[in-house]
Design a protein around this motif. Sequence first.
Motif, PDB file in Angstrom:
ATOM      1  N   HIS A 112       0.702  -1.268   0.091  1.00 45.58           N
ATOM      2  CA  HIS A 112       0.021  -0.117  -0.048  1.00 45.58           C
ATOM      3  C   HIS A 112       0.771   1.082   0.237  1.00 45.58           C
ATOM      4  CE1 HIS A 112      -3.745  -2.130   0.363  1.00 45.58           C
ATOM      5  NE2 HIS A 112      -3.109  -2.835   1.489  1.00 45.58           N
ATOM      6  N   ALA A 113       1.677   1.535  -0.964  1.00 46.36           N
ATOM      7  CA  ALA A 113       2.360   2.454  -1.257  1.00 46.36           C
ATOM      8  C   ALA A 113       3.274   2.853  -0.092  1.00 46.36           C
ATOM      9  CB  ALA A 113       1.586   3.819  -1.557  1.00 46.36           C
ATOM     10  N   ASP A 114       3.332   4.009   0.316  1.00 50.85           N
ATOM     11  CA  ASP A 114       4.271   4.376   1.410  1.00 50.85           C
ATOM     12  C   ASP A 114       3.714   4.727   2.678  1.00 50.85           C
ATOM     13  OD1 ASP A 114       3.022   6.571   0.391  1.00 50.85           O
ATOM     14  OD2 ASP A 114       4.892   7.877   0.568  1.00 50.85           O
ATOM     15  N   ILE A 115       2.447   3.801   3.044  1.00 52.92           N
ATOM     16  CA  ILE A 115       1.604   4.054   4.181  1.00 52.92           C
ATOM     17  C   ILE A 115       2.456   3.625   5.609  1.00 52.92           C
ATOM     18  CG2 ILE A 115       0.906   1.900   4.314  1.00 52.92           C
ATOM     19  CD1 ILE A 115      -1.020   4.936   5.378  1.00 52.92           C
ATOM     20  N   ALA A 116       3.577   2.922   5.404  1.00 54.03           N
ATOM     21  CA  ALA A 116       4.440   2.907   6.275  1.00 54.03           C
ATOM     22  C   ALA A 116       5.015   3.904   7.150  1.00 54.03           C
ATOM     23  CB  ALA A 116       5.574   1.764   6.179  1.00 54.03           C
ATOM     24  N   MET A 117       4.928   5.292   6.431  1.00 57.06           N
ATOM     25  CA  MET A 117       5.235   6.539   6.886  1.00 57.06           C
ATOM     26  C   MET A 117       4.352   6.711   8.145  1.00 57.06           C
ATOM     27  SD  MET A 117       7.669   7.978   5.608  1.00 57.06           S
ATOM     28  CE  MET A 117       7.381   9.573   6.085  1.00 57.06           C
ATOM     29  N   ALA A 118       3.123   6.404   8.295  1.00 52.58           N
ATOM     30  CA  ALA A 118       2.360   6.716   9.438  1.00 52.58           C
ATOM     31  C   ALA A 118       2.862   5.943  10.820  1.00 52.58           C
ATOM     32  CB  ALA A 118       1.032   6.230   9.183  1.00 52.58           C
ATOM     33  N   ALA A 119       3.813   5.241  10.648  1.00 52.86           N
ATOM     34  CA  ALA A 119       4.224   4.638  11.866  1.00 52.86           C
ATOM     35  C   ALA A 119       5.684   5.087  12.342  1.00 52.86           C
ATOM     36  CB  ALA A 119       4.287   3.140  11.614  1.00 52.86           C
ATOM     37  N   ILE A 120       6.465   6.143  11.332  1.00 50.07           N
ATOM     38  CA  ILE A 120       7.673   6.564  11.806  1.00 50.07           C
ATOM     39  C   ILE A 120       7.541   7.353  13.006  1.00 50.07           C
ATOM     40  CG2 ILE A 120       9.395   7.821  10.693  1.00 50.07           C
ATOM     41  CD1 ILE A 120       9.554   5.267   9.522  1.00 50.07           C
ATOM     42  N   TYR A 127      12.239  -1.573  11.754  1.00 47.05           N
ATOM     43  CA  TYR A 127      12.772  -2.231  10.836  1.00 47.05           C
ATOM     44  C   TYR A 127      11.797  -2.739   9.769  1.00 47.05           C
ATOM     45  CZ  TYR A 127      13.980  -6.557   8.141  1.00 47.05           C
ATOM     46  OH  TYR A 127      14.376  -7.656   7.277  1.00 47.05           O
ATOM     47  N   VAL A 128      10.454  -2.849  10.283  1.00 47.18           N
ATOM     48  CA  VAL A 128       9.266  -3.184   9.370  1.00 47.18           C
ATOM     49  C   VAL A 128       8.968  -1.937   8.673  1.00 47.18           C
ATOM     50  CG1 VAL A 128       6.772  -3.502   9.559  1.00 47.18           C
ATOM     51  CG2 VAL A 128       8.140  -4.959  10.943  1.00 47.18           C
ATOM     52  N   ALA A 129       8.794  -0.827   9.241  1.00 50.44           N
ATOM     53  CA  ALA A 129       8.543   0.564   8.438  1.00 50.44           C
ATOM     54  C   ALA A 129       9.648   0.615   7.312  1.00 50.44           C
ATOM     55  CB  ALA A 129       8.453   1.656   9.480  1.00 50.44           C
ATOM     56  N   SER A 130      10.924   0.809   7.933  1.00 51.39           N
ATOM     57  CA  SER A 130      11.882   1.170   6.944  1.00 51.39           C
ATOM     58  C   SER A 130      12.007   0.152   5.626  1.00 51.39           C
ATOM     59  CB  SER A 130      13.247   1.218   7.477  1.00 51.39           C
ATOM     60  OG  SER A 130      13.623  -0.173   7.857  1.00 51.39           O
ATOM     61  N   SER A 131      11.863  -1.305   5.773  1.00 54.09           N
ATOM     62  CA  SER A 131      11.960  -2.364   5.003  1.00 54.09           C
ATOM     63  C   SER A 131      10.690  -1.962   4.094  1.00 54.09           C
ATOM     64  CB  SER A 131      11.672  -3.763   5.560  1.00 54.09           C
ATOM     65  OG  SER A 131      12.838  -3.784   6.387  1.00 54.09           O
ATOM     66  N   ALA A 132       9.295  -1.671   4.624  1.00 57.42           N
ATOM     67  CA  ALA A 132       8.194  -1.687   3.788  1.00 57.42           C
ATOM     68  C   ALA A 132       8.367  -0.339   2.802  1.00 57.42           C
ATOM     69  CB  ALA A 132       7.010  -1.440   4.545  1.00 57.42           C
ATOM     70  N   LEU A 133       8.990   0.748   3.503  1.00 59.38           N
ATOM     71  CA  LEU A 133       9.094   1.911   2.463  1.00 59.38           C
ATOM     72  C   LEU A 133      10.124   1.472   1.369  1.00 59.38           C
ATOM     73  CD1 LEU A 133       9.383   4.652   5.279  1.00 59.38           C
ATOM     74  CD2 LEU A 133       7.506   4.548   3.592  1.00 59.38           C
ATOM     75  N   GLU A 134      11.158   1.014   1.706  1.00 52.92           N
ATOM     76  CA  GLU A 134      12.058   0.451   0.625  1.00 52.92           C
ATOM     77  C   GLU A 134      11.434  -0.227  -0.617  1.00 52.92           C
ATOM     78  OE1 GLU A 134      16.625  -1.077   0.467  1.00 52.92           O
ATOM     79  OE2 GLU A 134      15.269  -1.867   1.944  1.00 52.92           O
ATOM     80  N   GLN A 135      10.692  -1.173  -0.014  1.00 59.48           N
ATOM     81  CA  GLN A 135      10.184  -2.186  -1.049  1.00 59.48           C
ATOM     82  C   GLN A 135       8.976  -1.383  -1.885  1.00 59.48           C
ATOM     83  OE1 GLN A 135       8.452  -6.032   0.306  1.00 59.48           O
ATOM     84  NE2 GLN A 135      10.047  -6.586   1.425  1.00 59.48           N
ATOM     85  N   ALA A 136       8.454  -0.770  -1.267  1.00 61.51           N
ATOM     86  CA  ALA A 136       7.139   0.227  -1.924  1.00 61.51           C
ATOM     87  C   ALA A 136       7.898   1.277  -2.936  1.00 61.51           C
ATOM     88  CB  ALA A 136       6.500   0.883  -0.845  1.00 61.51           C
ATOM     89  N   ALA A 137       9.005   1.766  -2.384  1.00 61.49           N
ATOM     90  CA  ALA A 137       9.851   2.692  -3.512  1.00 61.49           C
ATOM     91  C   ALA A 137      10.140   1.892  -4.770  1.00 61.49           C
ATOM     92  CB  ALA A 137      11.061   3.366  -2.869  1.00 61.49           C
ATOM     93  N   TRP A 138      10.614   0.472  -4.433  1.00 61.04           N
ATOM     94  CA  TRP A 138      10.998  -0.171  -5.445  1.00 61.04           C
ATOM     95  C   TRP A 138       9.937  -0.392  -6.660  1.00 61.04           C
ATOM     96  CZ3 TRP A 138      16.279  -1.662  -6.694  1.00 61.04           C
ATOM     97  CH2 TRP A 138      16.237  -2.816  -7.512  1.00 61.04           C
ATOM     98  N   ARG A 139       8.694  -0.658  -5.725  1.00 60.68           N
ATOM     99  CA  ARG A 139       7.683  -1.254  -6.908  1.00 60.68           C
ATOM    100  C   ARG A 139       7.186   0.125  -7.260  1.00 60.68           C
ATOM    101  NH1 ARG A 139       3.677  -4.573  -2.706  1.00 60.68           N
ATOM    102  NH2 ARG A 139       5.354  -6.501  -2.258  1.00 60.68           N
ATOM    103  N   ARG A 140       7.178   1.390  -6.818  1.00 61.02           N
ATOM    104  CA  ARG A 140       6.803   2.394  -7.658  1.00 61.02           C
ATOM    105  C   ARG A 140       7.536   2.629  -8.706  1.00 61.02           C
ATOM    106  NH1 ARG A 140       6.883   5.471  -3.772  1.00 61.02           N
ATOM    107  NH2 ARG A 140       8.853   6.362  -3.998  1.00 61.02           N
TER     108      ARG A 140
END
Length: 232
Positions: free
Chosen positions: A101-109, A149-162
């Motif tokens: 879901h895109a960069d929604i992990a930002m909400a947890a930072i 770790y979860v948030a940063s990894s999710a953001l990295e994966q989302a950026a890669w997919r984008r």
Amino acid sequence: MPPGPRTRPAKTALSREAVVAAALRVVDEVGYEAASMRRVAAELETGPASLYVYVADRRELMEAVHDLALADVALPTGADGDWRARLELLIDRMVAALAAHADIAMAAIAGVPLGPHSLRVNEEVLRLLRVGGIDDAACAWAADLLGQYVASSALEQAAWRREQREIADPGRATTEAMGAAFAGRIDAVYAALDPAEFPTIVALRPLLTGGGGDARASWKLRVIVDGLLAQG
């Protein structure tokens, strides 16, 4: 002729659940930063003021969206291995759910996820840490570290997919091709460095540009868990 009252599709009935679901769709489309209250209201064909009946502000809405993104995370069972295997699997599932879901992990930072789905997975993370012998005093900080770790990894994966979606040439949009291109850009910079000024980078150049993919992610998580066990 425009559709009449009887042929026009019915608007979604407003509720907190409908607002949060619409906000998740908006995040998927435009990303976390661009998902404004106005944009969510437009998705629901209503005005921004009507959203404040269900959420206090955008921050609360994005926290709820983050929580919804974790709704389908299945908790590992005994069939998935020992406590450590289950913990690593759960973390991987959380990363994948958020990265979808895109960069929604930002909400947890900058906040602590407190929604029901977040609490459900965090309860299991803490339980598994205790089963693994992690001292109670360290569990809270361990959960915080794993959350980062979860948030940063999710953001990295989302950026890669984008970036992958934005590549027009299918041949260049494969994981392998993108990885090779990414490593090539880094290697070109390292290759031009003066060994006298950057001796360590030059010496480690093949390893620094070697990628690693899933193996790299597994290694990072393994190091975190090993460190937690060493503290005990």
